[in-house]
Design a protein around this motif. Structure first.
Motif, PDB file in Angstrom:
ATOM      1  N   ARG A 190       8.725  55.199  70.138  1.00 20.25           N
ATOM      2  CA  ARG A 190       9.879  54.549  69.488  1.00 20.25           C
ATOM      3  C   ARG A 190      10.778  53.935  70.563  1.00 20.25           C
ATOM      4  O   ARG A 190      10.764  52.740  70.770  1.00 20.25           O
ATOM      5  CB  ARG A 190      10.636  55.576  68.624  1.00 20.25           C
ATOM      6  CG  ARG A 190      11.496  54.951  67.533  1.00 20.25           C
ATOM      7  CD  ARG A 190      12.896  54.582  67.998  1.00 20.25           C
ATOM      8  NE  ARG A 190      13.617  55.735  68.519  1.00 20.25           N
ATOM      9  CZ  ARG A 190      14.785  55.627  69.153  1.00 20.25           C
ATOM     10  NH1 ARG A 190      15.345  54.452  69.331  1.00 20.25           N
ATOM     11  NH2 ARG A 190      15.373  56.698  69.630  1.00 20.25           N
ATOM     12  N   ASP A 191      11.518  54.740  71.303  1.00 22.93           N
ATOM     13  CA  ASP A 191      12.386  54.186  72.341  1.00 22.93           C
ATOM     14  C   ASP A 191      11.565  53.560  73.474  1.00 22.93           C
ATOM     15  O   ASP A 191      11.911  52.510  74.000  1.00 22.93           O
ATOM     16  CB  ASP A 191      13.294  55.290  72.906  1.00 22.93           C
ATOM     17  CG  ASP A 191      14.745  54.851  72.979  1.00 22.93           C
ATOM     18  OD1 ASP A 191      15.036  53.703  72.591  1.00 22.93           O
ATOM     19  OD2 ASP A 191      15.590  55.646  73.430  1.00 22.93           O
ATOM     20  N   GLY A 192      10.452  54.217  73.833  1.00 23.65           N
ATOM     21  CA  GLY A 192       9.581  53.693  74.895  1.00 23.65           C
ATOM     22  C   GLY A 192       8.995  52.345  74.526  1.00 23.65           C
ATOM     23  O   GLY A 192       8.757  51.491  75.382  1.00 23.65           O
ATOM     24  N   ILE A 249      19.489  66.588  73.954  1.00 21.19           N
ATOM     25  CA  ILE A 249      19.989  65.579  74.899  1.00 21.19           C
ATOM     26  C   ILE A 249      18.993  64.413  74.926  1.00 21.19           C
ATOM     27  O   ILE A 249      17.778  64.621  74.946  1.00 21.19           O
ATOM     28  CB  ILE A 249      20.180  66.166  76.321  1.00 21.19           C
ATOM     29  CG1 ILE A 249      20.639  65.098  77.323  1.00 21.19           C
ATOM     30  CG2 ILE A 249      18.896  66.837  76.834  1.00 21.19           C
ATOM     31  CD1 ILE A 249      22.079  64.695  77.192  1.00 21.19           C
ATOM     32  N   HIS A 250      19.537  63.219  74.907  1.00 20.06           N
ATOM     33  CA  HIS A 250      18.722  61.992  74.951  1.00 20.06           C
ATOM     34  C   HIS A 250      19.343  61.121  76.033  1.00 20.06           C
ATOM     35  O   HIS A 250      20.389  60.513  75.824  1.00 20.06           O
ATOM     36  CB  HIS A 250      18.770  61.321  73.576  1.00 20.06           C
ATOM     37  CG  HIS A 250      18.062  59.996  73.487  1.00 20.06           C
ATOM     38  ND1 HIS A 250      16.907  59.820  72.752  1.00 20.06           N
ATOM     39  CD2 HIS A 250      18.348  58.779  74.020  1.00 20.06           C
ATOM     40  CE1 HIS A 250      16.519  58.552  72.833  1.00 20.06           C
ATOM     41  NE2 HIS A 250      17.382  57.899  73.597  1.00 20.06           N
ATOM     42  N   ALA A 251      18.719  61.104  77.204  1.00 16.42           N
ATOM     43  CA  ALA A 251      19.326  60.422  78.352  1.00 16.42           C
ATOM     44  C   ALA A 251      18.538  59.178  78.722  1.00 16.42           C
ATOM     45  O   ALA A 251      17.313  59.159  78.647  1.00 16.42           O
ATOM     46  CB  ALA A 251      19.391  61.382  79.534  1.00 16.42           C
ATOM     47  N   HIS A 252      19.288  58.163  79.132  1.00 16.75           N
ATOM     48  CA  HIS A 252      18.674  56.951  79.681  1.00 16.75           C
ATOM     49  C   HIS A 252      18.917  56.907  81.181  1.00 16.75           C
ATOM     50  O   HIS A 252      19.810  57.564  81.702  1.00 16.75           O
ATOM     51  CB  HIS A 252      19.233  55.710  78.989  1.00 16.75           C
ATOM     52  CG  HIS A 252      18.543  55.425  77.677  1.00 16.75           C
ATOM     53  ND1 HIS A 252      17.530  54.514  77.562  1.00 16.75           N
ATOM     54  CD2 HIS A 252      18.711  55.967  76.456  1.00 16.75           C
ATOM     55  CE1 HIS A 252      17.094  54.488  76.301  1.00 16.75           C
ATOM     56  NE2 HIS A 252      17.801  55.363  75.607  1.00 16.75           N
ATOM     57  N   ASN A 253      18.109  56.074  81.848  1.00 13.76           N
ATOM     58  CA  ASN A 253      18.002  56.198  83.301  1.00 13.76           C
ATOM     59  C   ASN A 253      18.770  55.148  84.106  1.00 13.76           C
ATOM     60  O   ASN A 253      18.404  54.828  85.222  1.00 13.76           O
ATOM     61  CB  ASN A 253      16.517  56.133  83.677  1.00 13.76           C
ATOM     62  CG  ASN A 253      16.246  56.792  84.993  1.00 13.76           C
ATOM     63  OD1 ASN A 253      16.931  57.746  85.366  1.00 13.76           O
ATOM     64  ND2 ASN A 253      15.262  56.289  85.714  1.00 13.76           N
ATOM     65  N   GLY A 271      14.701  52.587  81.551  1.00 17.15           N
ATOM     66  CA  GLY A 271      13.863  53.637  80.983  1.00 17.15           C
ATOM     67  C   GLY A 271      14.634  54.833  80.453  1.00 17.15           C
ATOM     68  O   GLY A 271      15.860  54.916  80.552  1.00 17.15           O
ATOM     69  N   ASN A 272      13.856  55.744  79.858  1.00 19.73           N
ATOM     70  CA  ASN A 272      14.395  56.999  79.305  1.00 19.73           C
ATOM     71  C   ASN A 272      14.127  58.133  80.294  1.00 19.73           C
ATOM     72  O   ASN A 272      13.427  57.941  81.289  1.00 19.73           O
ATOM     73  CB  ASN A 272      13.670  57.326  77.995  1.00 19.73           C
ATOM     74  CG  ASN A 272      14.120  56.464  76.837  1.00 19.73           C
ATOM     75  OD1 ASN A 272      14.057  55.236  76.909  1.00 19.73           O
ATOM     76  ND2 ASN A 272      14.566  57.089  75.766  1.00 19.73           N
ATOM     77  N   ALA A 273      14.636  59.311  79.969  1.00 13.83           N
ATOM     78  CA  ALA A 273      14.339  60.497  80.777  1.00 13.83           C
ATOM     79  C   ALA A 273      12.819  60.686  80.815  1.00 13.83           C
ATOM     80  O   ALA A 273      12.151  60.607  79.785  1.00 13.83           O
ATOM     81  CB  ALA A 273      15.005  61.718  80.169  1.00 13.83           C
TER      82      ALA A 273
END
Ligand SMILES: [Zn+2]
Length: 531
Positions: free
Chosen positions: A14-16, A204-208, A240-242
């Motif tokens: 999804r986010d990726g 937790i939903h972290a972006h980079n 990107g995401n975590a």
């Protein structure tokens, strides 16, 4: 002492999938979801049903995956009822185990982007959670821009999270949507949230965007959050995401986390991590990042001779975790600094048994140094190193000879009057007593040469037909009186094995030819093709 359970939530699909240049097909999504379930990931978010055809199809059938398969979507639109919102209806109809809603939690966004009131935003959260619960789904709420929202108005941000929790959402996920939060801020804010909502309901939903998505995720866990969202290889829009591929081994292998927490990934599953990471890259047709922590080809590579001999004696002296735990391997680089111990270790790794006092070892080291001085790079091209070693040790059969090749590049007008450049290669090969001539056209001279060379190798054809060239890199080296070209070619086969070969020459075609030949011969050696 019983360890607390931490849950992993993967949003690669999804986010990726928001990453530039990433476009998953339905089959890709099913394959990746299966791989994530095999890894022991608790939640796999498949996509956004109703937002595009692939995701709608993905959730049209029961997928029966060994994970909590999750659909993503928006809470009901402001001013609508839950029964009169087609987007929400598509989400509620999706064949998913869980629904992850996204909602605003920053008052500024509620006013400016959503153009509604804080009260209506809270009502929308409550109504949507209730509707999904009524459908029998596990419910998660992604609080968008939570950290910025919390800094601007902690009471409102918390009220959004609390509304979902009070209505029965299993998880309230705090999202650093623009990726700007820093670890100490995340730790402080999560610490405050878990005083209001129990930590075993907080994610937790972290972006980079400051390259701290992994650090922010771990900071949230330290502060009490018990679900981590991320993606394979840190895939995700912008920076990107975590990266779950870095988070998982850290949770499993670092005492601070391993002693306190338990995750759904077993030791056996952890050992498949490098493979999963590389498989995703392969599906995306990307060369894996050599320097990726834990799983990169260079993650456990050592160059200098003195370190190599210490590593052979006691790996812990230079490695923070054992590479095999994550399915990686120790690699000792052969380079012009190489000592004998490097060469011995490499020979051992590729399975060539040689006595350490064998005079041929010194000869091999000498040849490697001579060739590296000419521009060959064996650190990057371990398949070429293996062939060189086998040749010096007298162990490579002469499968075939290329008697001559001819490559022709022509620019002309095609049938519709457009100028095109085409390449044609003709190769004359001797296999056993047989002479074979193959011709092929390609979009460039190297492509044509490659196609012609691999078109007909007689009795060896079946061994090489599945080879694919996945990367081709050219560098001009300025050494001595004339510039030379170094070509590195990466190949893969039907087993997913990946190898790199090198060629060096003042002529780019010749350099490419050497690397292509090494690639084919390496494959024949590896396949145990009869001489
Ligand atoms: Zn996100």
């Amino acid at each position: 002492m019983a360890r607390e359970r931490l849950y992993l939530f993967d949003t690669t699909l999804r986010d990726g999938a928001q990453t530039n240049g990433v476009d998953f097909t339905l089959n890709d999504k099913l394959a990746i979801a299966g791989m994530l379930a095999d890894l022991g990931i608790d939640y796999v978010e498949g996509g956004y049903p109703g937002a595009n055809l692939t995701d709608t199809e993905l959730f049209a059938d029961e997928r029966k995956l060994a994970t909590t398969f999750t659909a993503f979507g928006m809470t009901r639109r402001p001013g609508r009822s839950t029964s009169n919102d087609p987007g929400l209806a598509a989400l509620l109809d999706a064949k998913a185990d869980a629904i992850c809603f996204v909602a605003k939690s920053w008052d500024y966004h509620v006013r400016v982007a959503l153009e509604t009131s804080p009260e209506e935003n809270l009502a929308s959260i409550r109504d949507s959670v209730r509707a999904a619960k009524a459908k029998g789904r596990e419910v998660l709420l992604d609080c968008e821009h939570f950290f910025d929202g919390y800094k601007a108005d902690p009471r409102f941000a918390l009220a959004c999270a609390k509304a979902a929790y009070d209505e029965g959402a299993r998880w309230v996920v705090l999202c650093d949507t623009n990726g700007g939060a820093l670890p100490h801020e995340v730790e402080r804010i999560v610490g405050e949230v878990v005083r209001v909502i129990p930590g075993d309901h907080v994610g937790i939903h972290a972006h980079n965007d400051t390259e701290q998505a992994v650090a922010n995720s771990l900071a949230a866990v330290r502060a009490g959050a018990r679900q981590i969202q991320g993606t394979l290889n840190g895939l995700g829009e912008r920076c990107g995401n975590a990266n779950l591929v870095s988070i998982i081994p850290t949770l499993k292998l670092k005492a601070e986390f391993a002693d306190r927490f338990e995750i759904g990934v077993s030791d056996a599953q952890l050992a498949k991590l490098a493979h999963a990471s590389h498989t995703l890259d392969e599906m995306l047709n990307r060369a894996p990042d050599r320097h990726a922590p834990y799983v990169g080809e260079s993650a456990f590579a050592t160059k200098a001779g003195i370190h190599a001999s210490a590593i052979m004696k006691e790996p812990k002296t230079y490695e923070h975790v054992p590479p095999e735990r994550v399915g990686n391997r120790r690699k000792l680089l052969v380079s012009d600094q190489a000592g004998k111990s490097n060469v011995l270790a490499e020979l051992d790794r590729i399975g060539l048994k040689v006595d350490k006092d064998d005079a041929r070892i010194a000869r091999l080291l000498e040849v490697v140094k001579e060739r590296e001085a000419l521009g060959y790079a064996y650190e990057a091209a371990d398949a070429s190193f293996e062939l060189l070693a086998r040749r010096v040790l007298g162990k490579v059969p002469n499968y075939f000879d290329v008697e001559k090749f001819d490559v022709n590049v022509e620019q002309r007008e095609n049938a519709v009057g457009k100028r095109v450049t085409v390449s044609l290669a003709v190769v004359k090969v001797k296999v056993g007593g047989e002479t074979l001539i193959s011709a092929a056209e390609g979009n460039g001279p190297v492509n044509a040469l490659d196609l012609a060379l691999r078109k007909d190798l007689g009795k060896y054809q079946s061994y090489i037909s599945a080879i694919e060239l996945t990367d081709y890199r050219v560098r001009i080296l300025n050494g001595g009186t004339e510039a030379v070209t170094r070509v590195l070619i990466e190949s893969t086969d039907e087993l997913g094995e990946r190898w790199t070969t090198v060629g060096v020459s003042p002529n780019i075609i010749d350099a490419s030819f050497q690397a292509l030949m090494d690639s084919i011969v390496y494959k024949l050696v590896r396949s145990g093709a009869p001489a």
